[in-house]
Design a protein around this motif. Structure first.
Motif, PDB file in Angstrom:
ATOM      1  N   ALA A  77      14.567   0.267 -37.072  1.00 17.94           N
ATOM      2  CA  ALA A  77      13.585  -0.274 -38.021  1.00 17.94           C
ATOM      3  C   ALA A  77      12.388  -0.847 -37.269  1.00 17.94           C
ATOM      4  N   CYS A  78      12.645  -1.598 -36.219  1.00 18.39           N
ATOM      5  CA  CYS A  78      11.548  -2.179 -35.432  1.00 18.39           C
ATOM      6  C   CYS A  78      10.707  -1.082 -34.789  1.00 18.39           C
ATOM      7  N   THR A  79      11.339   0.002 -34.398  1.00 16.66           N
ATOM      8  CA  THR A  79      10.603   1.134 -33.843  1.00 16.66           C
ATOM      9  C   THR A  79       9.691   1.739 -34.901  1.00 16.66           C
ATOM     10  N   GLN A  80      10.152   1.778 -36.136  1.00 19.24           N
ATOM     11  CA  GLN A  80       9.292   2.255 -37.224  1.00 19.24           C
ATOM     12  C   GLN A  80       8.066   1.349 -37.356  1.00 19.24           C
ATOM     13  N   ALA A 117      11.062 -12.474 -43.729  1.00 17.85           N
ATOM     14  CA  ALA A 117      11.323 -12.336 -42.293  1.00 17.85           C
ATOM     15  C   ALA A 117      11.218 -10.873 -41.868  1.00 17.85           C
ATOM     16  N   ALA A 118      11.678  -9.964 -42.726  1.00 19.19           N
ATOM     17  CA  ALA A 118      11.581  -8.534 -42.419  1.00 19.19           C
ATOM     18  C   ALA A 118      10.113  -8.125 -42.310  1.00 19.19           C
ATOM     19  N   ASN A 119       9.305  -8.598 -43.244  1.00 21.33           N
ATOM     20  CA  ASN A 119       7.881  -8.301 -43.222  1.00 21.33           C
ATOM     21  C   ASN A 119       7.235  -8.843 -41.949  1.00 21.33           C
ATOM     22  N   GLY A 120       7.553 -10.066 -41.604  1.00 22.96           N
ATOM     23  CA  GLY A 120       6.995 -10.675 -40.395  1.00 22.96           C
ATOM     24  C   GLY A 120       7.434  -9.960 -39.130  1.00 22.96           C
ATOM     25  N   ALA A 121       8.704  -9.589 -39.081  1.00 19.90           N
ATOM     26  CA  ALA A 121       9.223  -8.900 -37.893  1.00 19.90           C
ATOM     27  C   ALA A 121       8.540  -7.547 -37.722  1.00 19.90           C
ATOM     28  N   CYS A 122       8.356  -6.834 -38.817  1.00 16.45           N
ATOM     29  CA  CYS A 122       7.702  -5.526 -38.746  1.00 16.45           C
ATOM     30  C   CYS A 122       6.240  -5.661 -38.342  1.00 16.45           C
ATOM     31  N   ARG A 123       5.595  -6.692 -38.813  1.00 18.18           N
ATOM     32  CA  ARG A 123       4.200  -6.927 -38.435  1.00 18.18           C
ATOM     33  C   ARG A 123       4.113  -7.301 -36.951  1.00 18.18           C
ATOM     34  N   MET A 124       5.100  -8.027 -36.449  1.00 16.14           N
ATOM     35  CA  MET A 124       5.136  -8.360 -35.027  1.00 16.14           C
ATOM     36  C   MET A 124       5.299  -7.090 -34.192  1.00 16.14           C
ATOM     37  N   ALA A 125       6.104  -6.168 -34.688  1.00 15.81           N
ATOM     38  CA  ALA A 125       6.304  -4.911 -33.953  1.00 15.81           C
ATOM     39  C   ALA A 125       5.004  -4.100 -33.924  1.00 15.81           C
ATOM     40  N   ALA A 126       4.293  -4.074 -35.045  1.00 13.31           N
ATOM     41  CA  ALA A 126       3.083  -3.268 -35.141  1.00 13.31           C
ATOM     42  C   ALA A 126       1.895  -3.924 -34.443  1.00 13.31           C
ATOM     43  N   ASN A 127       1.809  -5.236 -34.511  1.00 15.66           N
ATOM     44  CA  ASN A 127       0.660  -5.972 -33.957  1.00 15.66           C
ATOM     45  C   ASN A 127       1.133  -7.154 -33.139  1.00 15.66           C
ATOM     46  N   PRO A 128       1.560  -6.918 -31.903  1.00 12.75           N
ATOM     47  CA  PRO A 128       2.055  -8.042 -31.106  1.00 12.75           C
ATOM     48  C   PRO A 128       0.964  -9.083 -30.883  1.00 12.75           C
ATOM     49  N   PRO A 129       1.374 -10.340 -30.709  1.00 11.26           N
ATOM     50  CA  PRO A 129       0.394 -11.407 -30.534  1.00 11.26           C
ATOM     51  C   PRO A 129      -0.391 -11.279 -29.244  1.00 11.26           C
ATOM     52  N   HIS A 182       1.398  -1.012 -27.204  1.00  9.78           N
ATOM     53  CA  HIS A 182       1.352  -1.812 -28.412  1.00  9.78           C
ATOM     54  C   HIS A 182       2.743  -2.184 -28.917  1.00  9.78           C
ATOM     55  N   ALA A 183       3.752  -1.599 -28.317  1.00 16.55           N
ATOM     56  CA  ALA A 183       5.114  -1.791 -28.802  1.00 16.55           C
ATOM     57  C   ALA A 183       5.593  -3.203 -28.511  1.00 16.55           C
ATOM     58  N   ASP A 184       6.153  -3.835 -29.519  1.00 18.30           N
ATOM     59  CA  ASP A 184       6.750  -5.142 -29.313  1.00 18.30           C
ATOM     60  C   ASP A 184       8.064  -5.204 -30.069  1.00 18.30           C
ATOM     61  N   ILE A 185       8.962  -4.320 -29.701  1.00 20.98           N
ATOM     62  CA  ILE A 185      10.277  -4.288 -30.320  1.00 20.98           C
ATOM     63  C   ILE A 185      11.039  -5.582 -30.043  1.00 20.98           C
ATOM     64  N   PRO A 186      10.962  -6.142 -28.821  1.00 15.86           N
ATOM     65  CA  PRO A 186      11.668  -7.414 -28.593  1.00 15.86           C
ATOM     66  C   PRO A 186      11.211  -8.542 -29.521  1.00 15.86           C
ATOM     67  N   ALA A 187       9.930  -8.624 -29.818  1.00 18.87           N
ATOM     68  CA  ALA A 187       9.451  -9.672 -30.738  1.00 18.87           C
ATOM     69  C   ALA A 187      10.045  -9.459 -32.124  1.00 18.87           C
ATOM     70  N   CYS A 188      10.121  -8.202 -32.541  1.00 21.04           N
ATOM     71  CA  CYS A 188      10.691  -7.866 -33.842  1.00 21.04           C
ATOM     72  C   CYS A 188      12.180  -8.218 -33.878  1.00 21.04           C
ATOM     73  N   THR A 189      12.916  -7.793 -32.858  1.00 18.83           N
ATOM     74  CA  THR A 189      14.362  -8.058 -32.849  1.00 18.83           C
ATOM     75  C   THR A 189      14.659  -9.545 -32.697  1.00 18.83           C
ATOM     76  N   ASN A 190      13.823 -10.267 -31.953  1.00 19.01           N
ATOM     77  CA  ASN A 190      14.017 -11.721 -31.825  1.00 19.01           C
ATOM     78  C   ASN A 190      13.840 -12.416 -33.165  1.00 19.01           C
ATOM     79  N   MET A 191      12.852 -11.971 -33.938  1.00 13.64           N
ATOM     80  CA  MET A 191      12.632 -12.572 -35.249  1.00 13.64           C
ATOM     81  C   MET A 191      13.822 -12.288 -36.166  1.00 13.64           C
ATOM     82  N   VAL A 192      14.352 -11.072 -36.074  1.00 10.52           N
ATOM     83  CA  VAL A 192      15.540 -10.714 -36.866  1.00 10.52           C
ATOM     84  C   VAL A 192      16.711 -11.600 -36.464  1.00 10.52           C
ATOM     85  N   GLN A 193      16.898 -11.788 -35.169  1.00 15.65           N
ATOM     86  CA  GLN A 193      18.000 -12.614 -34.666  1.00 15.65           C
ATOM     87  C   GLN A 193      17.898 -14.046 -35.167  1.00 15.65           C
ATOM     88  N   GLN A 194      16.688 -14.557 -35.296  1.00 10.55           N
ATOM     89  CA  GLN A 194      16.481 -15.922 -35.772  1.00 10.55           C
ATOM     90  C   GLN A 194      16.931 -16.103 -37.216  1.00 10.55           C
TER      91      GLN A 194
END
Length: 89
Positions: free
Chosen positions: A52-55, A77-89, A28-40
């Protein structure tokens, strides 16, 4: 039943049980999606951001959002990134 056979059976069962526990979050881990959103957002991906994304992966959304906003990521963006980490698409 011999002790060595019993021990081998117990160890095999533990290995399978623990393997499932440790493998489950990775599925279920999607740390790259979270970090990509942060980078954007223009924020550099640092160890703080990865932590944070690991959390978020471990369903600690409040902790994830708090850490990301502390690192300079805007709230939405933080909220969205964390949601991406918890629930990848």
């Amino acid at each position: 039943m011999r002790t060595s056979a019993r021990t081998a059976g117990v160890l095999t069962g533990l290995t399978l049980a623990l393997g499932g526990v440790f493998a489950a979050p990775a599925a279920h881990a999607d740390i790259p999606a979270c970090t990509n959103m942060v980078q954007q957002t223009g924020v550099e991906v640092s160890d703080t951001v990865r932590t944070a994304c690991t959390q978020g992966v471990h369903a600690d959304l409040q902790g994830c959002v708090s850490a990301l906003t502390g690192a300079g990521v805007p709230g939405g963006a933080a909220n969205g990134a964390c949601r991406m980490a918890a629930n990848p698409p």
